[in-house]
Design a protein around this motif. Structure first.
Motif, short mmCIF file in Angstrom:
data_model
loop_
_atom_site.label_atom_id
_atom_site.label_comp_id
_atom_site.label_asym_id
_atom_site.label_seq_id
_atom_site.Cartn_x
_atom_site.Cartn_y
_atom_site.Cartn_z
N SER A 221 -37.68 -31.53 -33.82
CA SER A 221 -37.69 -30.92 -35.15
C SER A 221 -36.44 -30.10 -35.44
CB SER A 221 -38.94 -30.03 -35.30
OG SER A 221 -40.12 -30.80 -35.19
N CYS A 225 -33.80 -30.70 -38.59
CA CYS A 225 -33.57 -29.69 -39.63
C CYS A 225 -32.08 -29.35 -39.76
CB CYS A 225 -34.37 -28.43 -39.32
SG CYS A 225 -36.12 -28.59 -39.74
N LEU A 393 -43.50 -27.91 -42.61
CA LEU A 393 -43.30 -27.98 -41.17
C LEU A 393 -44.64 -27.81 -40.45
CD1 LEU A 393 -40.13 -25.70 -40.81
CD2 LEU A 393 -40.22 -28.19 -41.10
#
Length: 445
Positions: A221, A225, A393
């Motif tokens: 993740s 991002c 998220l």
């Protein structure tokens, strides 16, 4: 490891993604599938895009515990909701995910640890999570396994475990039957942004348009991002676990002792590992975000081995190719499959041998590694992203993702569809990680 891959239940899915959906979920691990399941129940059309296989990373490599015991007070309501959902999942879906309500036990020979559990017990009981402190006599009567080692312990009766090798794949199958589209072997390379908000995703098999996207990418993740100039301070910790040959402990409750943890398996063996131990590799993310993790590291440094090696340059090269050459790391690395630390694995069996007659490293059947996505305060991110409307998220579970996934998925789906969740999500906000506040780490497990 190849042996682990053979135990994971495989799911047949679509070969290519749909052109559009209400929501795209990036990642078909526990968090992603649970969110897709709940969104589908609320009437949304959902596409789940997975670079590898459903639940092939940490969602099938964890211990399988489903517990409230020892959870950070900030995530206690989430843990409570999740265990309740695990308890009823078979009746809701018809899928036997292996959940067993056995209770969970911690026992210790450490006075400071026992004091921590006593404080937790008082707070958790006041919040409706029942637990029982065990005296030295009680702990040794039921959990000493022939020895008298413990000064006390704590037990929850309504916690339990599920089987990671099939739980999330079976939930994925059911979610597909309810109308969700799941695609494997299809990397999402970046977000599609129009007019400053989410418009979909760009996959290796084409664009999928959607007004909302959930990033449930686990250990991936943070890099994803950064591609969009969003800071997401997550650090990876490599863990190791194992399956033993058949062994009878004399009980059925998953248990955490001072040096090792275990649970009984349906095949007659144990899932056995060192309690709270792992390795943190020095990589560029550690230099970027390390100061945010200083309090968490101080609280847990006795259990974390820091390693400097080739992984630093491997991540640097992955980032360069991703950010500047537009070469996706998600295509090159379909499944994170690190080698287990066999020294840790053998150590767990040696520690267990001091309490279990007949136990020892000769009973190791197979071992595997996993990668845990950790936040600076040890609790997850279940949140919208204000600076990029339409992005949500569901990541950073810090080793609790399998257990907490069902509650997280339900809560996030409610937030996305209704604008609010039944339980408060303020502590899980994305903003807390980037607004400069000093984050208070959990010291529990």
């Amino acid at each position: 490891m190849q042996q682990l891959k053979q135990t994971l239940l495989r799911v047949d899915t679509a070969q290519s993604p749909p052109p559009s959906a209400d929501v795209v979920v990036i990642g078909a691990g526990a968090a992603g599938i649970a969110t897709a399941y709940e969104l589908t129940r609320l009437g949304a059309s959902v596409a789940v895009i997975e670079k590898g296989w459903v639940a092939a990373e940490q969602s099938s490599r964890n211990w399988g515990w489903c517990r409230t015991l020892g959870r950070d007070i900030r995530e206690l309501e989430m843990a409570k909701l999740s265990v309740d959902l695990w308890r009823h999942l078979k009746s809701e879906t018809g899928a036997d995910v292996g959940f067993r309500e056995t209770g969970v036990v911690f026992v210790t020979d450490n006075p400071k640890e026992l004091q921590t559990w006593e404080r937790w017990h008082g707070t958790a009981s006041a919040r409706g999570v029942p637990s029982k402190m065990l005296s030295a006599r009680e702990a040794n009567a039921t959990h000493a396994w022939g020895k008298s080692a413990w000064i006390g312990g704590i037990r929850t009766e309504r916690d339990g475990y599920a089987e990671p090798s099939r739980a999330i794949p079976l939930l994925a199958k059911h979610t597909q039957e309810q109308g969700a589209k799941i695609v494997q072997q299809c990397a999402v390379n970046e977000l599609l942004i129009e007019g400053g908000r989410i418009a979909g995703v760009q996959t290796e098999k084409g664009i999928v348009r959607a007004k909302q996207v959930v990033l449930a990418g686990g250990a991936w993740s943070s890099m994803f991002c950064r591609k969009h100039r969003l800071r997401l301070p997550i650090l990876q910790v490599h863990s190791s676990a194992s399956k033993s040959l058949q062994f009878d402990t004399g009980g059925r409750s998953p248990a955490r002792a001072t040096q090792f943890s275990f649970r009984d398996r349906e095949d007659g063996g144990l899932t056995l590992a060192k309690s709270g131990r792992g390795t943190m590799h020095v990589v560029p993310d550690l230099l970027r975000y390390g100061m945010k993790f200083r309090d968490l590291y101080q609280a847990r440094k006795a259990n974390v081995n820091v390693s400097l090696g080739r992984k630093f340059f491997a991540q640097l090269w992955d980032e360069f190719r991703y950010f500047y050459l537009n070469q996706s790391p998600y295509i090159r690395h379909r499944v994170l499959d690190p080698k287990p630390d066999m020294n840790l694995v053998r150590s767990a069996y040696e520690d267990a041998a001091a309490l279990f007659s007949g136990m020892g490293p000769n009973l190791i059947d197979r071992a595997w590694g996993g990668v845990i996505d950790n936040t600076p305060d040890g609790i997850p991110i279940i949140s919208d992203v204000a600076r990029l409307p339409g992005l949500f998220l569901c990541t950073g579970f810090s080793g609790h993702g399998f257990s907490s996934s069902l509650g997280a998925g339900r809560s996030l789906a409610q937030l996305m569809v209704h604008g609010r969740a039944e339980i408060a999500l303020d502590d899980f906000s994305y903003e807390r990680l980037i607004d400069g506040r000093r984050l208070q780490p959990s010291i529990l497990y």
